[in-house]
Design a protein around this motif. Sequence first.
Motif, PDB file in Angstrom:
ATOM      1  N   ASP A   1       0.833  -1.204   0.000  1.00  0.00           N
ATOM      2  CA  ASP A   1       0.000   0.000   0.000  1.00  0.00           C
ATOM      3  C   ASP A   1       0.860   1.242   0.000  1.00  0.00           C
ATOM      4  O   ASP A   1       1.932   1.311   0.628  1.00  0.00           O
ATOM      5  CB  ASP A   1      -0.931   0.006   1.212  1.00  0.00           C
ATOM      6  CG  ASP A   1      -1.963  -1.108   1.164  1.00  0.00           C
ATOM      7  OD1 ASP A   1      -2.144  -1.807   2.175  1.00  0.00           O
ATOM      8  OD2 ASP A   1      -2.581  -1.280   0.094  1.00  0.00           O
TER       9      ASP A   1
ATOM     10  N   PHE B   1      -7.435   6.885   1.370  1.00  0.00           N
ATOM     11  CA  PHE B   1      -7.579   6.511   2.768  1.00  0.00           C
ATOM     12  C   PHE B   1      -8.824   7.189   3.308  1.00  0.00           C
ATOM     13  O   PHE B   1      -9.135   8.326   2.919  1.00  0.00           O
ATOM     14  CB  PHE B   1      -6.312   6.972   3.529  1.00  0.00           C
ATOM     15  CG  PHE B   1      -6.370   6.757   5.013  1.00  0.00           C
ATOM     16  CD1 PHE B   1      -6.849   7.762   5.878  1.00  0.00           C
ATOM     17  CD2 PHE B   1      -5.977   5.567   5.555  1.00  0.00           C
ATOM     18  CE1 PHE B   1      -6.912   7.563   7.243  1.00  0.00           C
ATOM     19  CE2 PHE B   1      -6.034   5.358   6.918  1.00  0.00           C
ATOM     20  CZ  PHE B   1      -6.501   6.351   7.762  1.00  0.00           C
TER      21      PHE B   1
ATOM     22  N   GLU C   1     -11.345   0.789   2.026  1.00  0.00           N
ATOM     23  CA  GLU C   1     -10.789  -0.521   1.685  1.00  0.00           C
ATOM     24  C   GLU C   1     -11.394  -0.972   0.361  1.00  0.00           C
ATOM     25  O   GLU C   1     -12.576  -0.743   0.091  1.00  0.00           O
ATOM     26  CB  GLU C   1     -11.086  -1.557   2.771  1.00  0.00           C
ATOM     27  CG  GLU C   1     -10.323  -1.346   4.056  1.00  0.00           C
ATOM     28  CD  GLU C   1     -10.522  -2.508   5.028  1.00  0.00           C
ATOM     29  OE1 GLU C   1     -11.497  -3.275   4.847  1.00  0.00           O
ATOM     30  OE2 GLU C   1      -9.718  -2.649   5.953  1.00  0.00           O
TER      31      GLU C   1
ATOM     32  N   TRP D   1      -7.019  -7.300  -0.401  1.00  0.00           N
ATOM     33  CA  TRP D   1      -7.656  -6.044   0.017  1.00  0.00           C
ATOM     34  C   TRP D   1      -6.634  -4.916  -0.039  1.00  0.00           C
ATOM     35  O   TRP D   1      -5.502  -5.062   0.431  1.00  0.00           O
ATOM     36  CB  TRP D   1      -8.226  -6.159   1.422  1.00  0.00           C
ATOM     37  CG  TRP D   1      -9.429  -7.068   1.479  1.00  0.00           C
ATOM     38  CD1 TRP D   1      -9.429  -8.394   1.672  1.00  0.00           C
ATOM     39  CD2 TRP D   1     -10.777  -6.674   1.314  1.00  0.00           C
ATOM     40  NE1 TRP D   1     -10.702  -8.901   1.637  1.00  0.00           N
ATOM     41  CE2 TRP D   1     -11.573  -7.852   1.416  1.00  0.00           C
ATOM     42  CE3 TRP D   1     -11.418  -5.457   1.086  1.00  0.00           C
ATOM     43  CZ2 TRP D   1     -12.949  -7.835   1.299  1.00  0.00           C
ATOM     44  CZ3 TRP D   1     -12.800  -5.435   0.989  1.00  0.00           C
ATOM     45  CH2 TRP D   1     -13.555  -6.622   1.078  1.00  0.00           C
TER      46      TRP D   1
ATOM     47  N   ARG E   1      -5.581  -1.115   1.084  1.00  0.00           N
ATOM     48  CA  ARG E   1      -5.812  -0.129   2.161  1.00  0.00           C
ATOM     49  C   ARG E   1      -4.805   1.005   1.966  1.00  0.00           C
ATOM     50  O   ARG E   1      -3.719   0.986   2.554  1.00  0.00           O
ATOM     51  CB  ARG E   1      -5.647  -0.786   3.521  1.00  0.00           C
ATOM     52  CG  ARG E   1      -6.650  -1.925   3.770  1.00  0.00           C
ATOM     53  CD  ARG E   1      -6.386  -2.621   5.098  1.00  0.00           C
ATOM     54  NE  ARG E   1      -7.382  -3.670   5.362  1.00  0.00           N
ATOM     55  CZ  ARG E   1      -7.277  -4.917   4.949  1.00  0.00           C
ATOM     56  NH1 ARG E   1      -6.205  -5.288   4.244  1.00  0.00           N
ATOM     57  NH2 ARG E   1      -8.215  -5.799   5.220  1.00  0.00           N
TER      58      ARG E   1
END
Length: 454
Positions: free
Chosen positions: A164, A214, A217, A237, A239
């Motif tokens: 991420d 942010f 998700e 996933w 994030r």
Amino acid sequence: PYDQGEPITEYEVLLGGAVVCKTVVTHCVVEGLSNGQGVSFTVHALNEIGQSSDSEPSELVVPATTPDSLGRPIVVRGANSLAVQWDPPYDGGEQLLGYRVVTEPESVGCSTIETSCTIDGLANGETYAVSVIAVNAIGDSAPSESATGTPATTPDAVVATVTDEIDASVISWAPMGDGGDPIVEYRVALWSEAMIVAEWFTVEPELRIADIAFPNEYRVTVEAVNSVGSSTHATVWLRPLAHPAPPVVEPPTVPEPPVVEPPVVNPDPPVVIDPPTITEPPVVPGPPVFPEPPVVPDPPVVPDPPVVPDPPVATAPLSPSNIRLSRVTSTAYTLTWTAPNSGGSPILDYRIAKRVAGSTAFAAVNDGVNTKRSVVIARPKSGKTVYVRIATVNAVGVSTPPTVVRLVGKNLYAIPSVASVRLSDAAAFFGSDARSTPYDGTSLARVFDHSFFL
């Protein structure tokens, strides 16, 4: 038939009124017939006086041979399997009993009475050459021209990881297996609930997804794709990271003004002290200098001698197979066979022995050292059985076990009169068994090599 006091000099066999065979004995072979087409014959006798009347027609007999070779089959691949389809060939005049499908490299193949079957248990990614053989009561056709096929399935699911970043994430993955067919691309999907909102196709094992924020998700799936289809998807996933907080700016600090003390006035002049005398340090000699040692060159590299493979080891040969009864006369049977696997050493001889039923031991047939693939055996008396044993010899040894066939003798029947004609004797051969079969009044015995005896 009765000769009317004048010896019979010849017999003539007629088909459709035309003479097709002449003989001085009571049987002959008619060749050039059409397989699958029934025929019936008549016979008349001749002596110096003249010709007898024609006999009653024989029972209908249908010549036949092995089926024709098939055309190239159609092969469709599956997971660990190949589906094979073909068109039926000409049956050689005898009803087809079924088909055998064989492969190279060898596999379990398949057998069927239909014109298609599926071969299971194959290795995905390996290419197989597929041929089809037709079978009737006479024997096997030649193998068809081969068609190739490569079993395959969809790829295995990939293993994916996520790195991420701020407002973005990088997805990387590793393929685990192509299912026997090369992977052509990867499909990456971004989901919202149960709906795909964005999709990418790439040949690289990595993808950067930007413009995501942010603290949300995001669910992403990755699939590997080959020409068969798509793998099950791997789910990760995303994030994305938050932006860092802005720095806190403190106001500058104003320093206090310095305190200034008034200078102290000393009425006495300072006392000047002479500086000390500094003595030079003694000179210390350095360590002795030694010459550098000479450079010794590395020894030359000697290459390893080449590896010479061991020569192939020869073994004893296999025993003959596909033994056929190729000729029958009133005094002898002729057997022929196909040359077996030599075991890697040339075949030097075929050892042949025979045993009459009732005896306990085989007696060698003295044909000398001979690689000819045939033998003539004296025809057994009616009702007597002779066992013939054939083994192959090379420089390593003798094949084990030998091939053994059984021959049973039957007497030729005399034609009782010109008014009736029957098949007098015929020998049929199948697998490792030879036997004589007389006419039984209900059907005609099939005759080897499409010939029959009268």
